[in-house]
Design a protein around this motif. Sequence first.
Motif, PDB file in Angstrom:
ATOM      1  N   ILE A  27       0.843  -1.200   0.000  1.00 49.45           N
ATOM      2  CA  ILE A  27       0.000   0.000   0.000  1.00 49.45           C
ATOM      3  C   ILE A  27       0.879   1.252   0.000  1.00 49.45           C
ATOM      4  N   GLU A  28       1.985   1.206   0.750  1.00 50.20           N
ATOM      5  CA  GLU A  28       2.907   2.350   0.786  1.00 50.20           C
ATOM      6  C   GLU A  28       3.505   2.603  -0.604  1.00 50.20           C
ATOM      7  N   LEU A  29       3.844   1.526  -1.301  1.00 45.78           N
ATOM      8  CA  LEU A  29       4.405   1.687  -2.647  1.00 45.78           C
ATOM      9  C   LEU A  29       3.368   2.273  -3.603  1.00 45.78           C
ATOM     10  N   LYS A  30       2.108   1.865  -3.446  1.00 56.38           N
ATOM     11  CA  LYS A  30       1.032   2.465  -4.258  1.00 56.38           C
ATOM     12  C   LYS A  30       0.934   3.963  -3.956  1.00 56.38           C
ATOM     13  N   ARG A  31       1.000   4.275  -2.659  1.00 55.25           N
ATOM     14  CA  ARG A  31       0.891   5.675  -2.219  1.00 55.25           C
ATOM     15  C   ARG A  31       2.008   6.505  -2.833  1.00 55.25           C
ATOM     16  N   GLU A  32       3.191   5.892  -2.966  1.00 53.74           N
ATOM     17  CA  GLU A  32       4.350   6.612  -3.516  1.00 53.74           C
ATOM     18  C   GLU A  32       4.383   6.542  -5.040  1.00 53.74           C
ATOM     19  N   LYS A  33       3.324   6.013  -5.639  1.00 57.16           N
ATOM     20  CA  LYS A  33       3.181   5.937  -7.110  1.00 57.16           C
ATOM     21  C   LYS A  33       4.261   5.062  -7.753  1.00 57.16           C
ATOM     22  N   TYR A  34       4.751   4.085  -6.990  1.00 61.69           N
ATOM     23  CA  TYR A  34       5.730   3.156  -7.555  1.00 61.69           C
ATOM     24  C   TYR A  34       5.068   2.328  -8.651  1.00 61.69           C
ATOM     25  N   GLN A  35       5.846   2.016  -9.701  1.00 66.25           N
ATOM     26  CA  GLN A  35       5.351   1.183 -10.803  1.00 66.25           C
ATOM     27  C   GLN A  35       6.293   0.000 -10.984  1.00 66.25           C
ATOM     28  N   PRO A  36       5.909  -1.199 -10.557  1.00 64.46           N
ATOM     29  CA  PRO A  36       6.824  -2.338 -10.729  1.00 64.46           C
ATOM     30  C   PRO A  36       6.970  -2.704 -12.205  1.00 64.46           C
ATOM     31  N   ARG A  37       8.129  -3.242 -12.559  1.00 65.90           N
ATOM     32  CA  ARG A  37       8.327  -3.684 -13.939  1.00 65.90           C
ATOM     33  C   ARG A  37       7.711  -5.074 -14.111  1.00 65.90           C
ATOM     34  N   ARG A  38       7.911  -5.941 -13.124  1.00 68.38           N
ATOM     35  CA  ARG A  38       7.274  -7.270 -13.170  1.00 68.38           C
ATOM     36  C   ARG A  38       6.107  -7.281 -12.194  1.00 68.38           C
ATOM     37  N   ASP A  39       5.167  -8.190 -12.406  1.00 69.31           N
ATOM     38  CA  ASP A  39       4.040  -8.339 -11.485  1.00 69.31           C
ATOM     39  C   ASP A  39       4.549  -8.660 -10.079  1.00 69.31           C
ATOM     40  N   ILE A  40       3.902  -8.068  -9.093  1.00 68.79           N
ATOM     41  CA  ILE A  40       4.133  -8.483  -7.706  1.00 68.79           C
ATOM     42  C   ILE A  40       2.860  -9.200  -7.265  1.00 68.79           C
ATOM     43  N   VAL A  41       3.006 -10.424  -6.780  1.00 65.92           N
ATOM     44  CA  VAL A  41       1.839 -11.214  -6.386  1.00 65.92           C
ATOM     45  C   VAL A  41       1.950 -11.589  -4.911  1.00 65.92           C
ATOM     46  N   LEU A  42       0.942 -11.188  -4.149  1.00 60.63           N
ATOM     47  CA  LEU A  42       0.867 -11.602  -2.754  1.00 60.63           C
ATOM     48  C   LEU A  42       0.086 -12.908  -2.721  1.00 60.63           C
ATOM     49  N   ALA A  43       0.678 -13.943  -2.140  1.00 62.02           N
ATOM     50  CA  ALA A  43       0.020 -15.261  -2.109  1.00 62.02           C
ATOM     51  C   ALA A  43      -0.030 -15.733  -0.657  1.00 62.02           C
ATOM     52  N   PHE A  44      -1.214 -15.633  -0.054  1.00 60.41           N
ATOM     53  CA  PHE A  44      -1.366 -16.027   1.345  1.00 60.41           C
ATOM     54  C   PHE A  44      -2.165 -17.326   1.433  1.00 60.41           C
ATOM     55  N   SER A  45      -1.548 -18.348   2.028  1.00 54.99           N
ATOM     56  CA  SER A  45      -2.231 -19.624   2.190  1.00 54.99           C
ATOM     57  C   SER A  45      -3.048 -19.617   3.472  1.00 54.99           C
ATOM     58  N   GLY A  46      -3.903 -20.641   3.629  1.00 55.71           N
ATOM     59  CA  GLY A  46      -4.801 -20.681   4.781  1.00 55.71           C
ATOM     60  C   GLY A  46      -4.668 -21.932   5.625  1.00 55.71           C
ATOM     61  N   ASP A  47      -3.663 -22.765   5.349  1.00 50.67           N
ATOM     62  CA  ASP A  47      -3.536 -24.010   6.131  1.00 50.67           C
ATOM     63  C   ASP A  47      -2.090 -24.506   6.193  1.00 50.67           C
ATOM     64  N   GLU A  48      -1.164 -23.552   6.300  1.00 55.62           N
ATOM     65  CA  GLU A  48       0.260 -23.925   6.338  1.00 55.62           C
ATOM     66  C   GLU A  48       0.567 -24.791   7.550  1.00 55.62           C
ATOM     67  N   GLU A  49      -0.125 -24.537   8.656  1.00 58.69           N
ATOM     68  CA  GLU A  49       0.172 -25.250   9.896  1.00 58.69           C
ATOM     69  C   GLU A  49      -0.444 -26.647   9.933  1.00 58.69           C
TER      70      GLU A  49
END
Length: 453
Positions: free
Chosen positions: A139-161
Amino acid sequence: MALMSVSSAYAKPADHEQADAQALDLAKQAIALRSVRGPDNQAPRVAALFKSALVAGGFNDADVTITPVDDTAFLIARWKGRDPGLKPLVISGHMDVVEARPSDWERDPFTPVIENGLLYGRGASDMKLDDALAVAALIELKREKYQPRRDIVLAFSGDEETTMKTTGMLAGQLSNAEMVLNIDGTDGLLDPEGKPQYFNWSGAEKTYADFELTVTSPGGHSSRPYDPNAITQLAAALVRIGHYKFEPELSELTRAYFSAAARYESPEIAAAMRAFAANPADSRAIDVLRANPATIGKIGTTCVATMINGGHALNALPQRATANINCRIFPGHPRTQIMQELERVAADPAVHFKDVTVGGVATEASPIRPDLVEAITKAIHIGYPGVPVFPTMSAGASDSMWFRNQHIPSYGVSPLFIKDSDRFSHGLNERVPVADVRPSLAYMLSMLIDLSK
Ligand SMILES: [Zn+2]
């Protein structure tokens, strides 16, 4: 402030107060949601919490998906890069936590509390603060108008434990990733006075395996014994396996680990680490490292008997005897190879072997990539200048296993620093220093930029 030379936009961790505050706030809200496997698992609500923060922070609603799976869910948030030809950078985390019984804790595990500079609660260190830091950094990077060259993907699992079913699904969907940053855990060490000692990133983990050994026999009356006896036969095989030692191994990663970690050890262990790094056939070094529970797992595969069961009556010959051998396999070997080696050691065709491993896959070590090492070192040094940064091989299984199994390089890189005396992930009174927030957020920003720009 003329003395401070600002070499990059993120040389001063203090510059991101809004994001620091949001990370801590999101971590507390996530801790309050009891995302434990079973009835009333609130992992889907943790996903909803992160999604609403991301969308409010500038992500397209359609780019943040929550997929329900059984009683849990997984989350994928995609920030499209400028160059669609590049493979995505994936940030891996998990939203579930290990069960915590309020009656055993000093404070309620699902009520976040800050005391003496520590944030307490189930998931504080494993790993809701890490999750929140990643969300707040994006969110901070969005606020600072950063533009990634490659996709950034957040991948959160729900049963790692538990079953890691959602991680397997995530790894399948994201199998074209350039690399995975797994921010699970606490990879920095503070000494008892709170001074940072070193930062360990993980490029490999041991492969978990369970093998069931069974011997059967017709049985009979115990007053009329005969050979062979199923229990005795199994016991003899177990003794042979107990005495067996797997060939010591050294990888690029463990050589780097031993060379760098030696300085923190006693003179005897340090000398053995250095000697083994130079020559993995050095038998004196092997003896010392094998005798030390902290290093035995780092020099090769280990297998040990963990359960035994046999017989059905005090006065009957056993019809059946079984045992479990638990192995932690050095990266690069399939489970079948290790089971065959154990069968040779047992040296008795009457002992039947079966691979009963649940939920594990074999993996190889990820390469020591110069771009990654440079990014980690720079990012850690923002908040902890000069602190040694070196790789290690983890003993336990993490979500990285599923990505490495798809041949995607995956790295354990949680920026949190903690004292050994505060390490209670999965345990009672889990906690994490609040002072970690500021340098960790700066670390996340630096890593995300350096590996996506
Ligand atoms: Zn974890």
